[in-house]
Design a protein around this motif. Structure first.
Motif, PDB file in Angstrom:
ATOM      1  N   GLY A  36       0.814  -1.202   0.000  1.00 45.96           N
ATOM      2  CA  GLY A  36       0.000   0.000   0.000  1.00 45.96           C
ATOM      3  C   GLY A  36       0.851   1.256   0.000  1.00 45.96           C
ATOM      4  N   VAL A  38       0.975   4.950   0.371  1.00 44.56           N
ATOM      5  CA  VAL A  38       0.118   5.978   0.973  1.00 44.56           C
ATOM      6  C   VAL A  38       0.767   7.329   0.722  1.00 44.56           C
ATOM      7  CG1 VAL A  38      -0.991   6.812   3.068  1.00 44.56           C
ATOM      8  CG2 VAL A  38      -0.644   4.351   2.750  1.00 44.56           C
ATOM      9  N   VAL A  63       7.246   0.301   1.618  1.00 40.23           N
ATOM     10  CA  VAL A  63       5.887   0.767   1.857  1.00 40.23           C
ATOM     11  C   VAL A  63       5.177  -0.319   2.650  1.00 40.23           C
ATOM     12  CG1 VAL A  63       5.815   2.267  -0.170  1.00 40.23           C
ATOM     13  CG2 VAL A  63       4.985  -0.095  -0.349  1.00 40.23           C
ATOM     14  N   PRO A  64       4.112   0.030   3.382  1.00 34.87           N
ATOM     15  CA  PRO A  64       3.409  -0.976   4.177  1.00 34.87           C
ATOM     16  C   PRO A  64       2.848  -2.091   3.301  1.00 34.87           C
ATOM     17  CG  PRO A  64       2.666   1.238   4.749  1.00 34.87           C
ATOM     18  CD  PRO A  64       3.535   1.366   3.538  1.00 34.87           C
ATOM     19  N   SER A  79      -5.788  -2.705   3.491  1.00 36.64           N
ATOM     20  CA  SER A  79      -6.287  -1.792   4.537  1.00 36.64           C
ATOM     21  C   SER A  79      -5.812  -2.241   5.910  1.00 36.64           C
ATOM     22  CB  SER A  79      -7.814  -1.734   4.528  1.00 36.64           C
ATOM     23  OG  SER A  79      -8.280  -1.098   3.372  1.00 36.64           O
ATOM     24  N   GLU A  81      -3.183  -4.172   6.647  1.00 29.21           N
ATOM     25  CA  GLU A  81      -1.728  -4.037   6.777  1.00 29.21           C
ATOM     26  C   GLU A  81      -1.310  -2.586   7.000  1.00 29.21           C
ATOM     27  OE1 GLU A  81       0.710  -6.173   7.094  1.00 29.21           O
ATOM     28  OE2 GLU A  81      -0.340  -8.037   6.662  1.00 29.21           O
ATOM     29  N   VAL A  82      -1.899  -1.663   6.241  1.00 25.83           N
ATOM     30  CA  VAL A  82      -1.557  -0.248   6.425  1.00 25.83           C
ATOM     31  C   VAL A  82      -1.934   0.195   7.842  1.00 25.83           C
ATOM     32  CG1 VAL A  82      -2.066   2.118   5.694  1.00 25.83           C
ATOM     33  CG2 VAL A  82      -1.640   0.350   3.973  1.00 25.83           C
ATOM     34  N   GLU A  85       0.487  -1.465  10.482  1.00 24.30           N
ATOM     35  CA  GLU A  85       1.876  -1.016  10.425  1.00 24.30           C
ATOM     36  C   GLU A  85       2.053   0.477  10.641  1.00 24.30           C
ATOM     37  OE1 GLU A  85       3.894  -2.533   6.971  1.00 24.30           O
ATOM     38  OE2 GLU A  85       3.164  -4.569   7.335  1.00 24.30           O
ATOM     39  N   THR A  86       1.020   1.278  10.334  1.00 30.75           N
ATOM     40  CA  THR A  86       1.186   2.738  10.409  1.00 30.75           C
ATOM     41  C   THR A  86       0.127   3.451  11.238  1.00 30.75           C
ATOM     42  OG1 THR A  86      -0.174   3.254   8.468  1.00 30.75           O
ATOM     43  CG2 THR A  86       2.172   2.706   8.080  1.00 30.75           C
TER      44      THR A  86
END
Length: 166
Positions: A36, A38, A63-64, A79, A81-82, A85-86
């Motif tokens: 993902g 972002v 990136v995530p 969705s 994973e993002v 991770e963030t």
């Protein structure tokens, strides 16, 4: 224990599953991962630095992303994973799907597809909350900075996903 669906060469689920990171798939079997990208409205992209205790590519930027769990759809997985991770929620950002690439590693038991997404999200640096087991730092980078990291062999998957940064 986390399980992943096994896909055929045409990216169709076979009805079989595998344990996460159990690299015993036969040639012609694949698992699915997601990435993902972002981006903020100003064009800067959120990248994270892998923790130093990772067995592969410790300290590299990425990136995530991650594996799609058995029964999960690709868009749900990116969705998740993002968010994991963030701490950022991209569920309201529209589909975001850009492309899929396939990697064949004959004889290694690790063939995979990667679905690449790009989301534009208006967020501040203070909104980012890293998953400490995955990342130990982040940066808002432009496409040139990411390319420079890739040239230094410090950014993962660049040659496969560079078009996602345009």
């Amino acid at each position: 224990m986390e399980y992943w669906d096994i896909y055929d060469k045409d990216k169709n689920r076979t009805g079989r599953t595998m344990k996460r990171n159990d690299w015993t798939m036969k040639d012609g079997d694949y698992h699915l991962t997601v990435l993902g990208v972002v981006s903020r409205p100003d064009g800067r992209i959120l990248i994270t630095r892998r923790t130093m205790n990772k067995s592969w590519a410790a300290g590299c930027w990425e990136v995530p992303g991650g594996g799609v769990m058995a029964g999960e759809e690709s868009r749900e997985a990116v969705s998740r994973e993002v968010m994991e991770e963030t701490g950022l929620d991209v569920s309201g950002c529209g589909d975001g799907y850009l492309f899929t690439y396939r990697r064949d590693n004959p004889g290694e038991g690790d063939n995979y597809f990667v679905d690449v997404y790009r989301f534009v999200l208006d967020f501040e640096e203070t909104d980012v909350h890293l998953q400490e087991s995955e990342a130990d730092g982040f940066m808002l980078a432009d496409a040139d900075q990411i390319r420079d990291l890739a040239e230094q062999k410090q950014f993962l998957h660049y040659n496969s996903i560079f078009s996602a940064f345009a």
